[in-house]
Design an enzyme around this catalytic site. Structure first.
Site, short mmCIF file in Angstrom:
data_model
loop_
_atom_site.label_atom_id
_atom_site.label_comp_id
_atom_site.label_asym_id
_atom_site.label_seq_id
_atom_site.Cartn_x
_atom_site.Cartn_y
_atom_site.Cartn_z
N HIS A 327 -2.14 0.34 -3.61
CA HIS A 327 -0.77 -0.07 -3.87
C HIS A 327 0.02 1.08 -4.46
O HIS A 327 -0.53 1.91 -5.19
CB HIS A 327 -0.72 -1.28 -4.83
N ASP A 386 -2.70 -8.67 -0.02
CA ASP A 386 -3.01 -8.97 1.37
C ASP A 386 -4.51 -9.02 1.68
O ASP A 386 -4.89 -9.38 2.79
CB ASP A 386 -2.33 -7.94 2.29
N1 COA Z 1 -6.67 3.14 2.97
C1 COA Z 1 -6.57 4.44 3.27
N2 COA Z 1 -5.81 5.33 2.58
C2 COA Z 1 -5.14 4.85 1.52
C3 COA Z 1 -5.22 3.50 1.14
C4 COA Z 1 -6.00 2.63 1.91
N3 COA Z 1 -6.09 1.34 1.63
N4 COA Z 1 -4.45 3.31 0.04
C5 COA Z 1 -3.91 4.50 -0.25
N5 COA Z 1 -4.32 5.43 0.65
C6 COA Z 1 -3.88 6.81 0.72
C7 COA Z 1 -2.39 6.85 0.99
O1 COA Z 1 -2.10 6.74 2.37
C8 COA Z 1 -1.96 8.16 0.39
O2 COA Z 1 -2.27 9.18 1.30
P1 COA Z 1 -1.25 10.42 1.46
O3 COA Z 1 -1.20 11.07 0.10
O4 COA Z 1 -1.91 11.25 2.52
O5 COA Z 1 0.07 9.86 1.88
C9 COA Z 1 -2.90 8.31 -0.78
O6 COA Z 1 -4.01 7.44 -0.53
C10 COA Z 1 -2.25 7.93 -2.10
O7 COA Z 1 -1.75 6.67 -2.00
P2 COA Z 1 -0.88 5.97 -3.13
O8 COA Z 1 0.21 6.86 -3.58
O9 COA Z 1 -1.81 5.41 -4.13
O10 COA Z 1 -0.29 4.76 -2.33
P3 COA Z 1 0.90 4.77 -1.28
O11 COA Z 1 2.08 4.26 -1.99
O12 COA Z 1 1.02 6.02 -0.51
O13 COA Z 1 0.40 3.64 -0.27
C11 COA Z 1 -0.09 1.50 0.52
C12 COA Z 1 0.43 2.31 -0.65
C13 COA Z 1 -0.08 0.04 0.15
C14 COA Z 1 0.84 1.72 1.74
C15 COA Z 1 -1.51 1.99 0.83
O14 COA Z 1 -2.34 1.69 -0.26
C16 COA Z 1 -2.05 1.37 2.09
O15 COA Z 1 -1.74 1.83 3.18
N6 COA Z 1 -2.88 0.29 1.98
C17 COA Z 1 -3.39 -0.39 3.13
C18 COA Z 1 -2.30 -1.28 3.72
C19 COA Z 1 -2.02 -2.46 2.84
O16 COA Z 1 -2.92 -3.16 2.41
N7 COA Z 1 -0.73 -2.73 2.61
C20 COA Z 1 -0.30 -3.86 1.82
C21 COA Z 1 0.34 -3.42 0.54
S1 COA Z 1 0.72 -4.80 -0.51
#
Ligand code: COA
Length: 449
Positions: A327, A386
């Site tokens: 998140h 989710d």
């Molecule tokens: N799977 C793979 N990689 C993930 C991840 C996951 N579940 N969660 C975070 N990361 C990656 C991000 O893509 C990001 O990579 P980047 O630096 O190359 O862009 C890195 O880890 C740091 O992420 P962070 O800053 O902690 O989160 P974010 O704001 O970039 O992403 C989400 C937040 C929710 C989009 C991300 O956690 C995600 O894609 N989760 C899976 C989808 C999901 O469940 N979405 C529902 C959200 S309520």
């Protein structure tokens, strides 16, 4: 005629020649990629009295992870849910009031507001025939967005952004979303799945959760436990601060002075994305995929190997994402995920549901370490809302097609509250900047190229 593959392929080659951006340029030009600061916190772009999401605190300039806290209008979401549970009553309508107006309603106001919502439920004459039945869509989120946009044409005063008019539009949209969703689903079933279609009239005495269950089931039957469980899910999904992608989208459109239908349909389009609300479908699909490929998902080692393939984009949908995990704000925990997991544990006690629950719990257990070593980051990662919501919906016999639409039926309350706040308190068009990183070109006449 569809564009032939070889034409598309040469157009892609043409695109790739001129559209590369060096990833290191983002750092070089201090770009707030994803509107994040260097420490990963979100760029502060607004003030709100509607909702707050907390997953860390800044201590001596350092980000410190804390348990997740979600508050609507200053009240902890757990207290709001506990209140409804203690009285054994439906709570989503109370949450809508709280988000829109700012304080908890008295019993009289709540009863009156329930009536206002029930009276506004009816779709305009022939709307279902002309806008829903005639143009089916495979995807209910797509249909929701198009239907909301189409309601503009049925509004005698669609563009005025005075408070009275926008409130009317918002209450009508909140009230009408369940019917639009279930009718769109019925048409999809008939048109694409070859199944029967039924349009049950909605019962004015039903809560929104009861309306949803009665309108999607052929026999209209549901238990009190099912309706209250769905109601709690609606309460939990209703808002998530001004910065979540779909709400920010609604705020961006609202800041231009555009109409309510345009702002809300854009927010629906945002929520559909698999990194946002669409993740609830993906999480369950991912669980199926893991179950099909991992001999013993109860073995953390085998599961970790497969999740590593997913992270390397070698398995599942090739995006490299483990859905339901991570998140932008939460670090140690997502309070919504904790509540929904509790519901899943109560409902998924045997058979395939229990197996899937065990698998998702294993994903929650194994993923943080995998991601931490891949990213080399200290930021803790937790299950998000989710991971388990799709499983709870499955236990309620709600079809997968409706997982993300149900999120929208709930989140529209927050979108509306933030739209109204944007219009009444901000008054400045949202307009960040992009730096151009190109080699200068000169215009050459066609016969000289
Ligand atoms: N799977 C793979 N990689 C993930 C991840 C996951 N579940 N969660 C975070 N990361 C990656 C991000 O893509 C990001 O990579 P980047 O630096 O190359 O862009 C890195 O880890 C740091 O992420 P962070 O800053 O902690 O989160 P974010 O704001 O970039 O992403 C989400 C937040 C929710 C989009 C991300 O956690 C995600 O894609 N989760 C899976 C989808 C999901 O469940 N979405 C529902 C959200 S309520």
């Amino acid at each position: 005629m569809d564009i032939p593959f070889d034409v598309l392929s040469s157009l892609c080659d043409e695109f790739k020649k001129y559209n590369y951006i060096d990833p290191s340029d983002f750092t070089r030009y201090h770009v707030k990629r994803g509107l994040r600061n260097e420490d990963g916190s979100g760029v502060m772009v607004g003030l709100t009295r509607v909702c707050s999401v907390r997953g860390y605190v800044i201590d001596d300039g350092e980000r410190v992870a804390v348990p997740g806290l979600l508050s609507y209008r200053g009240i902890d979401i757990n207290d709001i849910l506990d209140g409804a549970e203690q009285d054994d009553r439906f709570g989503f309508e109370e949450v809508i009031w709280l988000l829109l107006f700012g304080s908890l309603p008295s019993r009289e106001k709540l009863d009156w507001f329930r009536g206002v919502l029930a009276d506004a439920r009816e779709l305009p004459p022939y709307f279902a025939e002309d806008m829903i039945i005639k143009a089916p869509s495979r995807n209910i989120m797509n249909k929701l967005g198009r239907s909301v946009l189409a309601l503009y044409s049925y509004d005698d005063d669609p563009d005025s952004t005075n408070l009275e008019n926008v409130l009317r539009q918002c209450i009508e949209l909140i009230a009408r979303m369940p019917a639009i969703m279930s009718y769109a689903y019925q048409v999809k079933r008939r048109h694409y799945d070859g199944k029967s279609m039924f349009f049950h009239p909605l019962d004015a005495n039903h809560s929104i959760a009861e309306c949803i269950l009665s309108s999607i089931r052929p026999d209209r039957a549901f238990t009190d436990l099912e309706a209250k469980t769905l109601d709690r899910c609606l309460m939990l999904h209703a808002d998530h601060g001004g910065g979540n992608n779909s709400t920010f989208t609604a705020r961006v459109l609202s800041s231009t002075g555009s109409d309510t239908y345009a702002a809300i349909s854009a927010a629906i389009g945002s929520l559909k994305g698999p990194r946002h609300g669409g993740a609830n479908i993906k999480a369950l699909e991912m669980a199926e995929d893991i179950a099909a490929h991992v001999k013993n998902p109860a073995d953390d080692g085998q599961l970790a190997d497969y999740l590593t393939h997913i992270l390397r984009k070698e398995a599942f949908d090739g995006t490299g994402l483990i859905y339901g995990m991570g998140h932008a704000v939460y670090t140690l925990s997502d309070p919504r995920a904790i509540r929904i997991k509790k519901m899943a544990r109560a409902l998924c006690t045997e058979g395939k549901l229990a197996e899937r629950l065990a698998l998702l719990e294993a994903v929650e257990r194994v993923t943080p370490q995998l991601l931490a070593s891949r990213r080399g980051s200290e930021k803790p990662i937790c299950a998000n809302v989710d991971l388990y919501s799709g499983l709870v919906y499955s236990a309620l016999n709600i079809p997968v097609d409706l997982f993300t639409p149900i999120f929208a039926v709930s989140r529209i309350a927050g979108w509306c509250a933030h739209r109204i706040e944007e219009i009444t308190t901000n008054g400045k068009i949202i307009r960040p900047a992009y730096k151009a990183v190109w080699e200068k070109q000169i215009y050459r006449p066609l016969n000289e190229r």
